[in-house]
Design an enzyme around this catalytic site. Structure first.
Site, short mmCIF file in Angstrom:
data_model
loop_
_atom_site.label_atom_id
_atom_site.label_comp_id
_atom_site.label_asym_id
_atom_site.label_seq_id
_atom_site.Cartn_x
_atom_site.Cartn_y
_atom_site.Cartn_z
N THR A 1 -1.66 28.35 39.51
CA THR A 1 -1.83 26.90 39.82
C THR A 1 -0.54 26.41 40.47
O THR A 1 0.44 26.29 39.77
CB THR A 1 -2.14 26.02 38.64
OG1 THR A 1 -3.40 26.43 38.14
CG2 THR A 1 -2.26 24.53 39.02
N ASN B 1 6.09 33.85 29.13
CA ASN B 1 4.67 34.20 29.14
C ASN B 1 4.19 34.92 27.90
O ASN B 1 2.99 34.98 27.64
CB ASN B 1 4.35 35.02 30.39
CG ASN B 1 4.26 34.12 31.59
OD1 ASN B 1 3.37 33.29 31.65
ND2 ASN B 1 5.21 34.23 32.49
#
Lengths: 397, 397
Positions: free
Chosen positions: B184, B392
């Site tokens: 995104t 992450n």
């Protein structure tokens, strides 16, 4: 079929050894496989357009696909080394031929290590001249081909085919630049089966598609990849023909060896703590199933989620969505281990404790049903860890 | 052309603001852009087959490509949220239309954040109902669209076109799932230029190919990517037509805005410490040049080498070799910064101190000449760091 403890030299008539030639500081760095009878050989090579010198030399030797010896060094990839690199690969081939008393055209050569450094060929030749197959230990070959690998990788299987005991042995190295099509993945498979060269090559090419080519560590396809199979026929079986029970048995053995080595490479990816297996079913065709599986297992976001032991199915379905194959984004079912996390692409409520236990294991299976057809495919990879960054940032040229 | 300090609301007739609706713990999470005159709009969307609900809603609004307001939330991607996700995206659109007094079909919607969690729509609607464009601060819009980004990303440029001062402003968010085709990544560009919708779309599609689509952080293409451009014509210039000096100026401004935002996204990739720019020349065609550049900048091995400040050209040429474009593996010239490391694919002796100084910088330029033709292309990415893994692996769903 039985799995047994053994080495690349377990099939009848093979010998192997490894030694320290001085290419690496302390570790073994030179290995040979020898067959007392010239073997029918099959090979697949890297698809990288930048190919190492030993790839060219082995391809040339394989124009007549009979191989009696394989010589391999680690420490230097002998890639991007220009004309002198080719000269060195040929010298390595000739030295092995001289030492083992075989024709140079029947010697395959492979290298793995740093790209772009000229090999200290006198060390390689010196090492080859000390090879003693009688005194050598075959498992030293498994060690000599390693680079950043943390363990040796081998499997030996046996079955009775056409009335005779047939053995297939395999050993491989992997760790980095692993996204074969081929990666430096090197794998060597020996067998004493009697089989035609054409059928051996067909079997290798077919099984490579679903095993070695379905693993990824880092998405980088190496300049040096090679899988080489030697079949010397010394088991004494009548020749294995396609469409027979003997072929089905041999094919199953071959698949198990290839798949096991592929999984071992994935599990020992640089810095990895977990093996990730992705099983895709319900795809339109097998290629699509394999592509989806490989996209999932190659996603950096999925890899870090697995390292973090987080059931982040959003990253998994995102990877499915960008696989270059037609999907129905509303129809995906997904499981992490035995826990269903998506049904028709919608999140399912699941038992947090159960999934936590699954994600703590050192092998995690992600299963996906595309609900579009009957085809299946799998891929294997590993998690992305701090250690991966360390290994590759601290590795200096 | 001049770069000025400013915001997405700097072009004439635009307003913008951002606020905290409660979707994220403390940070701004809802933003709007408003144009006093309905604007001609152009957009490009993610190529991921799994698309977020706001993508569908914005595409529907763009069937008549006139947009007067844009409403964006962060915290929730509203992807993989099923029927209710579409309902929510439409409610978000309607609430913005009501609050701003514009037609719902003229409102574009975008979301970014976690995949698969149902949005707390009452918080979104409640937030929208408190929008006050007079009291709002336009730079709060830049903040409200961020997720794991560490900085806002904006650029404003001006030039005189057809006798009038024309302004283009852009702001973007990036950080993870960045491998656009679209990622995104969200980017919003406003301008007061008078230009036809068709030409605006053509310009956006063309510039996206060489800017936004040439960045990669992690190789993962998101479900929510969107670049949206609004042109309200309030600068008062006579319409910009292709093939005129005015078009050339506007195109140059547009390219600078797109390229700057793309580079800002790459530089602020999750955990990144360095911007990596790859410049490829001498390629057979522009697409090939861009593909090679993107393969290099996307290689995990190149990314970790840059983090380790190691001039590992072997990993770079390896990435060139597996790019899906025809190369001559013997003809590659390569520079890291101003230091030539390869000539005709052969390693060059270089000044270790000079290259160390180059690799210590926070922007590293890798230049490659394929020596095959005249075409050029570039790509931008970032290094792969411990922090990337941390961000992450610790980000839990």
């Amino acid at each position: 079929m039985n799995s047994i403890d053994g080495t690349i030299a377990s099939p009848k008539g093979f010998q192997a050894t490894g030694l320290h030639a001085g290419l690496k500081k302390n570790k073994l760095d030179l290995g040979v496989i020898y067959s007392e009878k010239p073997a029918k050989a099959a090979a697949v090579y890297t698809t990288n357009q930048v190919k190492a010198a030993p790839i060219y030399v082995t391809k040339e030797a394989m124009q007549d696909p009979t191989i009696q010896a394989v010589v391999v060094n680690s420490g230097y990839a002998n890639a991007c080394t220009g004309e002198i690199g080719l000269v060195h690969a040929k010298k390595m081939q000739q030295a092995a031929a001289d030492q083992l008393g075989v024709a140079a055209t029947n010697v395959a050569v492979a290298s793995t290590g740093v790209i772009g450094k000229t090999m200290p060929i006198e060390l390689v030749e010196g090492g080859i001249q000390t090879i003693d197959l009688q005194e050598g230990q075959p498992y030293h070959f498994h060690e000599a081909i390693l680079t950043t690998d943390t363990t040796t990788k081998e499997i030996v299987v046996q079955d009775t085919i056409n009335g005779e005991l047939v053995t297939i042995a395999g050993t491989a190295k992997g760790s980095g630049m692993i996204h074969p099509n081929m990666a430096t993945m090197l794998a060597f498979i020996t067998t004493d089966a009697e089989i035609s060269q054409e059928l051996l090559q067909e079997l290798l090419s077919e099984k490579t598609e679903t095993t070695f080519n379905q693993i990824t560590v880092d998405g980088d396809t190496s300049t040096n990849d090679m899988v080489l199979v030697l079949a010397n026929g010394l088991a004494g079986n009548t020749e294995i023909k396609k469409g027979t029970e003997g072929y089905d048995k041999f094919s199953a053995m071959f698949k198990l060896v290839s798949e096991t080595l592929a999984q071992m490479i994935a599990k020992d990816g640089e810095g990895a703590t977990k093996l990730i297996e992705v099983q895709v079913e319900g795809a339109t065709d097998e290629l699509a199933a394999r592509m989806i599986a490989k996209k999932i297992v190659g996603s950096m976001l999925v890899k870090t989620a697995m390292f973090g032991e987080d059931p982040n199915w959003g990253r998994i379905i995102c990877a499915i969505g960008y696989s270059e194959t037609k999907i129905d984004p509303e129809k995906v079912d997904m499981w992490i281990g035995s826990v269903q996390v998506l049904k028709n692409s919608q999140p399912q409520t699941f038992d947090e404790t159960a999934i936590k236990q699954i994600l703590e294991q050192d092998k995690i299976v992600i299963a996906v049903d595309m609900n579009l057809g009957d085809a299946k495919g799998a891929a294997w990879g590993c998690d992305l860890t701090y250690k991966y960054v360390e290994v590759n940032a601290l590795y200096h040229t």
